[in-house]
Design a protein around this motif. Sequence first.
Motif, short mmCIF file in Angstrom:
data_model
loop_
_atom_site.label_atom_id
_atom_site.label_comp_id
_atom_site.label_asym_id
_atom_site.label_seq_id
_atom_site.Cartn_x
_atom_site.Cartn_y
_atom_site.Cartn_z
N VAL A 346 0.69 -11.98 -84.88
CA VAL A 346 1.64 -12.81 -85.65
C VAL A 346 1.37 -14.29 -85.38
O VAL A 346 1.30 -15.11 -86.31
N THR A 347 1.21 -14.66 -84.09
CA THR A 347 0.95 -16.05 -83.73
C THR A 347 -0.31 -16.57 -84.41
O THR A 347 -0.33 -17.67 -84.96
N ARG A 348 -1.37 -15.76 -84.39
CA ARG A 348 -2.63 -16.19 -84.98
C ARG A 348 -2.55 -16.28 -86.50
O ARG A 348 -3.05 -17.24 -87.11
N LEU A 349 -1.91 -15.32 -87.13
CA LEU A 349 -1.83 -15.32 -88.60
C LEU A 349 -1.04 -16.51 -89.12
O LEU A 349 -1.33 -17.03 -90.20
N LEU A 350 -0.02 -16.94 -88.36
CA LEU A 350 0.76 -18.11 -88.77
C LEU A 350 -0.10 -19.37 -88.86
O LEU A 350 0.21 -20.30 -89.60
N ALA A 351 -1.19 -19.40 -88.10
CA ALA A 351 -2.11 -20.54 -88.16
C ALA A 351 -3.25 -20.29 -89.14
O ALA A 351 -3.69 -21.20 -89.85
N VAL A 352 -3.72 -19.04 -89.20
CA VAL A 352 -4.88 -18.72 -90.03
C VAL A 352 -4.54 -18.78 -91.52
O VAL A 352 -5.33 -19.29 -92.32
N VAL A 353 -3.37 -18.30 -91.90
CA VAL A 353 -3.01 -18.24 -93.33
C VAL A 353 -3.03 -19.62 -93.99
O VAL A 353 -3.68 -19.80 -95.03
N PRO A 354 -2.34 -20.66 -93.42
CA PRO A 354 -2.44 -21.97 -94.06
C PRO A 354 -3.86 -22.54 -94.07
O PRO A 354 -4.26 -23.21 -95.02
N ALA A 355 -4.63 -22.24 -93.01
CA ALA A 355 -6.02 -22.71 -92.97
C ALA A 355 -6.85 -22.07 -94.08
O ALA A 355 -7.68 -22.72 -94.73
N ILE A 356 -6.62 -20.77 -94.33
CA ILE A 356 -7.33 -20.07 -95.40
C ILE A 356 -6.96 -20.65 -96.76
O ILE A 356 -7.83 -20.93 -97.59
N VAL A 357 -5.66 -20.87 -96.97
CA VAL A 357 -5.19 -21.38 -98.26
C VAL A 357 -5.78 -22.77 -98.54
O VAL A 357 -6.32 -23.03 -99.62
N VAL A 358 -5.71 -23.66 -97.55
CA VAL A 358 -6.21 -25.02 -97.73
C VAL A 358 -7.72 -25.02 -97.91
O VAL A 358 -8.26 -25.75 -98.76
N THR A 359 -8.44 -24.21 -97.13
CA THR A 359 -9.89 -24.14 -97.24
C THR A 359 -10.31 -23.63 -98.61
O THR A 359 -11.24 -24.15 -99.24
N ALA A 360 -9.60 -22.61 -99.10
CA ALA A 360 -9.93 -22.03 -100.40
C ALA A 360 -9.65 -23.02 -101.54
O ALA A 360 -10.43 -23.10 -102.51
N LEU A 361 -8.57 -23.79 -101.43
CA LEU A 361 -8.18 -24.69 -102.52
C LEU A 361 -8.88 -26.04 -102.47
O LEU A 361 -9.24 -26.60 -103.50
N HIS A 362 -9.08 -26.57 -101.24
CA HIS A 362 -9.56 -27.95 -101.13
C HIS A 362 -10.86 -28.11 -100.35
O HIS A 362 -11.37 -29.23 -100.25
N GLY A 363 -11.39 -27.04 -99.78
CA GLY A 363 -12.67 -27.10 -99.08
C GLY A 363 -12.64 -27.93 -97.82
O GLY A 363 -11.61 -28.06 -97.15
#
Length: 432
Positions: A346-363
């Motif tokens: 849970v701790t890791r996913l809370l950080a990974v999910v926003p990183a994935i979203v931002v990386t996918a949208l804005h590189g």
Amino acid sequence: MAMVQPSLAEVHRTVAVNAGSRFWQKLLAFSGPGYLIAVGYMDPGNWATDLAGGSGFGYSLLSVILLSNLMAILLQALSSKLGIVMGRDLAQACRDHYSPPVAFVLWLLCELAIIACDLAEVIGTAIALKLLFGIPLLVGVCLTTADVVLILLLQHKGFRRLEAFVLSLLIIIAACFAFEMALAQPAIDDVMAGFVPTLQIVTDPAMLYVAIGILGATVMPHNLYLHSSIVQTRDFDRTMEGRREAIRFATIDSTIALTFALLINAAILILAAATFHVAGFSGVAEIEQAHALLAPVLGVSAASAVFAVALLASGQNSTVTATLAGQVVMEGFLQIRIPPWLRRLVTRLLAVVPAIVVTALHGEKGTAELLVLSQVILSMQLPFAVVPLVRFTSDRRKMGSFVNPRWLTAIAVLVAAAIILLNIKLLLDMVW
């Protein structure tokens, strides 16, 4: 005071301390927690500010790194003392002292800071994987979730194994920067002069901005919670003398480890000063930019690869400690105990999910901005960890004969005030 299950119960008092052993044997037994804390002071979030300071102003801001490290040594010593004397971590102490609504708000703020810190480590690790192996940022961010399995495996083998893993990565980071220093050959006289504060740091607005950034990125709030917990992994004698001895050795451990962190942070700034600043590249502030320039500036192709290896080790180390801190904070504030693998996931996913979203949208540009944002969030949360720590360790009702003497309380209050004011200034500068 009600009985409370100890922090990190699965490793509580699992490291033996032989009461009759010699000084060096005891020091070795107590050594370890300080190095887990030290990694937070050389994480990828610190790299950008150190690179900016060195490339922009040469060696001048080494004095700021030294000052911020001295502040960190004091606060971490207070954190370990609180854990040893009270038998509680800082999160549990906050829950005991404050009303439920206040404790809940403190928990939310702390969770936000841990997510922000973890976010910086996730992005740093992903950048390192891209630089070393050409792995796309998005894939690299996803791969960082494997840390959860690694932490579980190491902790299952014993807390000493986890400490040994962290120390091994610290040695790799040190070796990488020793190699870079040998190539850069900085002027020793200029380096030593950089550790002496100058008035220009305050009078030059651009230099002051970077200096505040270095201070703001140094003291990590989650480290104060984590340190007060992991010092309790030592099975020391719970008598007055046993606690006094434990405080002494824990302070030595964290001081040595944070001095090591000082050398690494200084090495990053010195490398930037000796290569980029001297060559006229005064605007190097991003990790990928530094990686691209190192090899051509130093004339050695391995220089960039070694830099990326150090970054990978730094990101990997910091994710381990941030995940452990997430467990301490959730258990301490909320008394919620869920299976370790689920808690860490849970701790890791809370950080990974926003990183994935931002990386996918804005590189790449988006991840660089997210890295900056994570440091701002950390700066905002810091006072909510520092103030309770100083307050509790200065309260005779909580600490008994171990209460901070007045001179130490005065210094701690000044440090807390300085950190709060500097972080407010940093936040306002970034907003405006």
